[in-house]
Design a protein around this motif. Structure first.
Motif, PDB file in Angstrom:
ATOM      1  N   HIS A   1      60.581 108.183  38.737  1.00 52.39           N
ATOM      2  CA  HIS A   1      60.680 108.859  40.033  1.00 52.39           C
ATOM      3  C   HIS A   1      59.717 108.293  41.068  1.00 52.39           C
ATOM      4  O   HIS A   1      59.900 108.479  42.282  1.00 52.39           O
ATOM      5  CB  HIS A   1      60.386 110.345  39.851  1.00 52.39           C
ATOM      6  CG  HIS A   1      58.962 110.625  39.435  1.00 52.39           C
ATOM      7  ND1 HIS A   1      58.505 110.410  38.155  1.00 52.39           N
ATOM      8  CD2 HIS A   1      57.882 111.048  40.153  1.00 52.39           C
ATOM      9  CE1 HIS A   1      57.215 110.711  38.075  1.00 52.39           C
ATOM     10  NE2 HIS A   1      56.824 111.089  39.270  1.00 52.39           N
ATOM     11  N   ASN A   2      58.688 107.588  40.599  1.00 48.80           N
ATOM     12  CA  ASN A   2      57.638 107.127  41.507  1.00 48.80           C
ATOM     13  C   ASN A   2      57.804 105.665  41.919  1.00 48.80           C
ATOM     14  O   ASN A   2      57.045 105.182  42.765  1.00 48.80           O
ATOM     15  CB  ASN A   2      56.273 107.302  40.824  1.00 48.80           C
ATOM     16  CG  ASN A   2      55.139 107.444  41.828  1.00 48.80           C
ATOM     17  OD1 ASN A   2      55.357 107.821  42.988  1.00 48.80           O
ATOM     18  ND2 ASN A   2      53.934 107.139  41.407  1.00 48.80           N
ATOM     19  N   PHE A   3      58.772 104.965  41.351  1.00 46.50           N
ATOM     20  CA  PHE A   3      58.910 103.532  41.612  1.00 46.50           C
ATOM     21  C   PHE A   3      59.071 103.243  43.110  1.00 46.50           C
ATOM     22  O   PHE A   3      58.325 102.445  43.687  1.00 46.50           O
ATOM     23  CB  PHE A   3      60.112 102.947  40.862  1.00 46.50           C
ATOM     24  CG  PHE A   3      59.964 102.887  39.370  1.00 46.50           C
ATOM     25  CD1 PHE A   3      58.727 102.996  38.758  1.00 46.50           C
ATOM     26  CD2 PHE A   3      61.086 102.719  38.557  1.00 46.50           C
ATOM     27  CE1 PHE A   3      58.604 102.943  37.369  1.00 46.50           C
ATOM     28  CE2 PHE A   3      60.975 102.661  37.181  1.00 46.50           C
ATOM     29  CZ  PHE A   3      59.735 102.779  36.590  1.00 46.50           C
ATOM     30  N   ILE A   4      60.072 103.861  43.733  1.00 44.63           N
ATOM     31  CA  ILE A   4      60.390 103.540  45.124  1.00 44.63           C
ATOM     32  C   ILE A   4      59.305 104.009  46.086  1.00 44.63           C
ATOM     33  O   ILE A   4      58.804 103.213  46.898  1.00 44.63           O
ATOM     34  CB  ILE A   4      61.774 104.090  45.521  1.00 44.63           C
ATOM     35  CG1 ILE A   4      62.879 103.385  44.715  1.00 44.63           C
ATOM     36  CG2 ILE A   4      62.009 103.911  47.023  1.00 44.63           C
ATOM     37  CD1 ILE A   4      64.280 103.919  44.977  1.00 44.63           C
TER      38      ILE A   4
ATOM     39  N   VAL B   1      73.113 100.891  55.811  1.00 45.22           N
ATOM     40  CA  VAL B   1      73.129 101.755  54.624  1.00 45.22           C
ATOM     41  C   VAL B   1      72.030 102.803  54.696  1.00 45.22           C
ATOM     42  O   VAL B   1      72.267 103.982  54.417  1.00 45.22           O
ATOM     43  CB  VAL B   1      72.995 100.914  53.339  1.00 45.22           C
ATOM     44  CG1 VAL B   1      72.795 101.820  52.125  1.00 45.22           C
ATOM     45  CG2 VAL B   1      74.221 100.041  53.138  1.00 45.22           C
ATOM     46  N   VAL B   2      70.823 102.407  55.079  1.00 41.27           N
ATOM     47  CA  VAL B   2      69.714 103.359  55.141  1.00 41.27           C
ATOM     48  C   VAL B   2      69.970 104.419  56.211  1.00 41.27           C
ATOM     49  O   VAL B   2      69.663 105.605  56.019  1.00 41.27           O
ATOM     50  CB  VAL B   2      68.379 102.623  55.397  1.00 41.27           C
ATOM     51  CG1 VAL B   2      67.250 103.624  55.667  1.00 41.27           C
ATOM     52  CG2 VAL B   2      68.023 101.744  54.206  1.00 41.27           C
TER      53      VAL B   2
ATOM     54  N   THR C   1      66.994 105.131  48.940  1.00 41.66           N
ATOM     55  CA  THR C   1      67.228 105.828  47.681  1.00 41.66           C
ATOM     56  C   THR C   1      67.917 104.895  46.678  1.00 41.66           C
ATOM     57  O   THR C   1      68.398 103.819  47.033  1.00 41.66           O
ATOM     58  CB  THR C   1      68.130 107.047  47.897  1.00 41.66           C
ATOM     59  OG1 THR C   1      69.415 106.592  48.380  1.00 41.66           O
ATOM     60  CG2 THR C   1      67.530 108.015  48.913  1.00 41.66           C
ATOM     61  N   TYR C   2      67.967 105.339  45.431  1.00 38.77           N
ATOM     62  CA  TYR C   2      68.702 104.580  44.425  1.00 38.77           C
ATOM     63  C   TYR C   2      70.171 104.451  44.826  1.00 38.77           C
ATOM     64  O   TYR C   2      70.792 103.400  44.633  1.00 38.77           O
ATOM     65  CB  TYR C   2      68.595 105.253  43.053  1.00 38.77           C
ATOM     66  CG  TYR C   2      67.255 105.064  42.386  1.00 38.77           C
ATOM     67  CD1 TYR C   2      66.959 103.892  41.704  1.00 38.77           C
ATOM     68  CD2 TYR C   2      66.289 106.061  42.434  1.00 38.77           C
ATOM     69  CE1 TYR C   2      65.728 103.708  41.092  1.00 38.77           C
ATOM     70  CE2 TYR C   2      65.054 105.898  41.819  1.00 38.77           C
ATOM     71  CZ  TYR C   2      64.782 104.718  41.148  1.00 38.77           C
ATOM     72  OH  TYR C   2      63.563 104.540  40.538  1.00 38.77           O
ATOM     73  N   ALA C   3      70.723 105.511  45.375  1.00 39.90           N
ATOM     74  CA  ALA C   3      72.122 105.474  45.808  1.00 39.90           C
ATOM     75  C   ALA C   3      72.321 104.443  46.906  1.00 39.90           C
ATOM     76  O   ALA C   3      73.345 103.740  46.948  1.00 39.90           O
ATOM     77  CB  ALA C   3      72.553 106.862  46.295  1.00 39.90           C
TER      78      ALA C   3
ATOM     79  N   PHE D   1      70.706 101.632  47.344  1.00 41.58           N
ATOM     80  CA  PHE D   1      70.695 100.275  46.783  1.00 41.58           C
ATOM     81  C   PHE D   1      72.051  99.896  46.203  1.00 41.58           C
ATOM     82  O   PHE D   1      72.463  98.743  46.243  1.00 41.58           O
ATOM     83  CB  PHE D   1      69.619 100.149  45.703  1.00 41.58           C
ATOM     84  CG  PHE D   1      68.225 100.140  46.261  1.00 41.58           C
ATOM     85  CD1 PHE D   1      67.826  99.186  47.181  1.00 41.58           C
ATOM     86  CD2 PHE D   1      67.305 101.099  45.871  1.00 41.58           C
ATOM     87  CE1 PHE D   1      66.552  99.176  47.697  1.00 41.58           C
ATOM     88  CE2 PHE D   1      66.024 101.102  46.382  1.00 41.58           C
ATOM     89  CZ  PHE D   1      65.638 100.145  47.306  1.00 41.58           C
ATOM     90  N   GLY D   2      72.755 100.882  45.669  1.00 36.07           N
ATOM     91  CA  GLY D   2      74.070 100.617  45.095  1.00 36.07           C
ATOM     92  C   GLY D   2      75.088 100.167  46.125  1.00 36.07           C
ATOM     93  O   GLY D   2      76.123  99.592  45.770  1.00 36.07           O
ATOM     94  N   LYS D   3      74.816 100.415  47.405  1.00 37.28           N
ATOM     95  CA  LYS D   3      75.743 100.059  48.475  1.00 37.28           C
ATOM     96  C   LYS D   3      75.350  98.762  49.195  1.00 37.28           C
ATOM     97  O   LYS D   3      75.995  98.384  50.166  1.00 37.28           O
ATOM     98  CB  LYS D   3      75.812 101.208  49.491  1.00 37.28           C
ATOM     99  CG  LYS D   3      76.320 102.511  48.881  1.00 37.28           C
ATOM    100  CD  LYS D   3      76.306 103.648  49.894  1.00 37.28           C
ATOM    101  CE  LYS D   3      76.790 104.945  49.261  1.00 37.28           C
ATOM    102  NZ  LYS D   3      76.754 106.081  50.223  1.00 37.28           N
ATOM    103  N   MET D   4      74.300  98.109  48.731  1.00 32.91           N
ATOM    104  CA  MET D   4      73.807  96.893  49.386  1.00 32.91           C
ATOM    105  C   MET D   4      74.198  95.678  48.560  1.00 32.91           C
ATOM    106  O   MET D   4      73.380  95.085  47.850  1.00 32.91           O
ATOM    107  CB  MET D   4      72.290  96.965  49.553  1.00 32.91           C
ATOM    108  CG  MET D   4      71.816  98.104  50.427  1.00 32.91           C
ATOM    109  SD  MET D   4      69.990  98.137  50.544  1.00 32.91           S
ATOM    110  CE  MET D   4      69.729  99.668  51.442  1.00 32.91           C
ATOM    111  N   ALA D   5      75.452  95.282  48.666  1.00 32.68           N
ATOM    112  CA  ALA D   5      75.976  94.202  47.824  1.00 32.68           C
ATOM    113  C   ALA D   5      75.274  92.872  48.085  1.00 32.68           C
ATOM    114  O   ALA D   5      74.938  92.138  47.146  1.00 32.68           O
ATOM    115  CB  ALA D   5      77.482  94.055  48.047  1.00 32.68           C
TER     116      ALA D   5
END
Length: 489
Positions: free
Chosen positions: A147-150, A325-326, A333-335, A337-341
């Motif tokens: 939870h603390n990574f980002i 995306v942001v 968020t993790y979500a 990053f999933g949208k940044m191809a």
């Protein structure tokens, strides 16, 4: 692009196309003298890449025998079987065929005096009981801090960018490596110990202490490239006899004590798992100092180098994707990053073209057949395999334009090529387990790389750099940073 066989990792003739079984080419020369000659060619006469390229062309094969440094008098047997293509490479990931005991640094192993008298996890084969126990400790420690990574890394990056701006403003340029090293050590220590290293006896000395400790272990594998130091003197000093651990004993003790006193939550959990507290701490220091900080020390400058060299056109595309995306997600968020191809692909491409750990070794447990694109070769039990990753991940029979940085390489159908990205001591498409030797922080490295690019292009439109080479990795100097206009925020 030539399409490899579907398995691509097979080391048995039953699952690969029929290829001629050939003797392994290569001449290692006379005992002792041949190893010294190869060492001079590797470090001085030819250089690392040309050393492999010359022999690959001479033998018309990506599989051949050679001597690898350091050789005499540190290595009792410097002879290895070199694998340089994407198909033969993954045999090293099969721990049923290859033993990984004491081969982290190749044909020699630094003294355990560097690690408190323990063979830490990185030197253990998965068949050894302590391997699973220690790797489970690493993986559970990372999971508990997920939870603390980002937020933690974003905070550290904010300090990094402030330092870059201050240096560019005051000096006209900024040494990214030094600033990145300080940021990386702060992040690693705060992640595992929940406090700044400056709050301990380390003060601001942490990066310097770890760098010195790393150098004393890895000196036999590098050349300093100092014009004022004759090659034969450097060779005697660095490659002939190991540097004594005594010279870093007090530094290591200070580092160990800082983690012992501040990393109590990890050490408490380790004791519950049945690991002795001092052994757990020595392994924690190695994980944090050698694996994490040492990896970041090589990797972050490489990432920035390749993105910087790609130029303003790519910078604009990354900035557009990241900001769009942001803005949609509301935050990083993790979500998101999933949208940044494109951002994901850029990170994978940098890991492909300049992997942070270029060497991998293993000793064959039983007679094994490996396959290149053109032939099969039998490796005998007890022989050492050496793989130079930058050649395997630039295999022209797998990757189009393998020597070019292609930012979009891993978008769409290009994702299928991720199984040929090997930087983590495993396929990018695989996951680390306690039974394998794949880096336990594999996903964290990819995540932090994405966070670095996101935070960079949320702040800046483009940047200019100059780069050079270091004994281990690249040097990067920022010449300019173009801030994002305020009205575009």
């Amino acid at each position: 692009m030539t399409s490899p066989s579907s398995s691509s990792a097979s080391s048995s003739s039953s699952s690969s196309p029929e290829l001629p079984l050939l003797p392994i080419p290569g001449d290692c020369g006379l005992p002792f003298l041949g190893a010294i000659k190869d060492r001079y060619d590797y470090f001085y006469s030819e250089g690392r890449d040309q050393f492999f390229r010359t022999r690959m062309q001479k033998y018309q094969s990506t599989v051949f025998r050679a001597n690898m440094p350091p050789g005499p008098f540190m290595s009792s047997n410097p002879t290895v079987i070199v694998l340089l293509d994407a198909l033969s490479f993954p045999v090293l990931f099969d721990t049923s065929k290859v033993e990984k005991r004491n081969v982290l640094d190749g044909t020699y192993m630094p003294s355990t005096a560097f690690t408190g008298g323990y063979r830490v996890c990185a030197y253990l084969d998965p068949s050894e009981p302590n391997h699973a126990l220690l790797k489970r400790m690493f993986m559970s420690s990372l999971e508990a801090r997920h939870h603390n990574f980002i937020p933690l890394f974003s905070s550290c990056l904010s300090e990094l960018f402030t330092s870059l701006e201050d240096d560019i403003s005051g000096k006209g340029e900024a040494d990214f490596n030094d600033i990145s090293d300080n940021m990386s050590f702060n992040f690693v220590f705060r992640l595992f110990c929940d406090k700044y290293p400056s709050e301990t006896a380390l003060g601001s000395e942490g990066p310097g202490i770890v760098t010195k400790w790393l150098f004393f272990q890895l000196a036999p594998l590098v050349t300093l490239g100092l014009s004022m130091l004759p090659n034969f003197i450097e060779d005697i000093l660095l490659h002939t006899f190991p540097l004594p651990p005594l010279f870093v004993k007090s530094d290591y003790k200070k580092l160990y004590n800082a983690f012992y006193l501040s990393g109590s939550s990890i050490l408490d959990e380790a004791e519950k798992m049945g690991i002795k507290r001092d052994e757990a701490c020595h392994n924690l220091v190695f994980l944090a100092g050698f694996n994490a900080y040492g990896g970041m020390k090589a990797w972050f400058p490489a990432l920035i180098k390749w993105v910087g060299l790609a130029g303003e056109k790519l910078h604009r595309r990354l900035a557009d994707e990241i900001r769009t995306v942001v803005k949609s997600e509301g935050e990083v968020t993790y979500a998101a990053f999933g949208k940044m191809a494109l951002t994901k692909s850029v990170v994978y491409e940098a890991l492909r073209i300049e992997p942070p750990v270029p060497f991998q070794y293993g000793k064959v447990k039983e007679d094994t057949v490996v396959h290149s694109h053109d032939a099969a070769f039998q490796i005998k039990k007890g022989e050492m395999i050496f793989e130079y990753q930058p050649f395997a991940t630039k295999d022209p029979k797998v990757f189009n334009d393998p020597d070019e940085f292609v930012a979009h390489r891993f978008i769409g159908d290009g994702k299928k090529l991720l199984k040929y990205v090997y930087w983590s001591n495993g396929r990018e498409s695989d996951d680390p387990t306690v039974e394998n030797k794949q880096c336990p922080g594999k996903d964290l490295v990819v995540l932090l790389s994405r966070v670095m690019l996101v935070e960079l292009f949320l702040r800046y439109d483009t940047f200019d750099i100059e780069y050079g080479t270091l004994p281990l990795g690249s040097s990067v100097t920022f010449k300019s940073l173009t801030k994002r206009p305020k009205f575009d925020s």
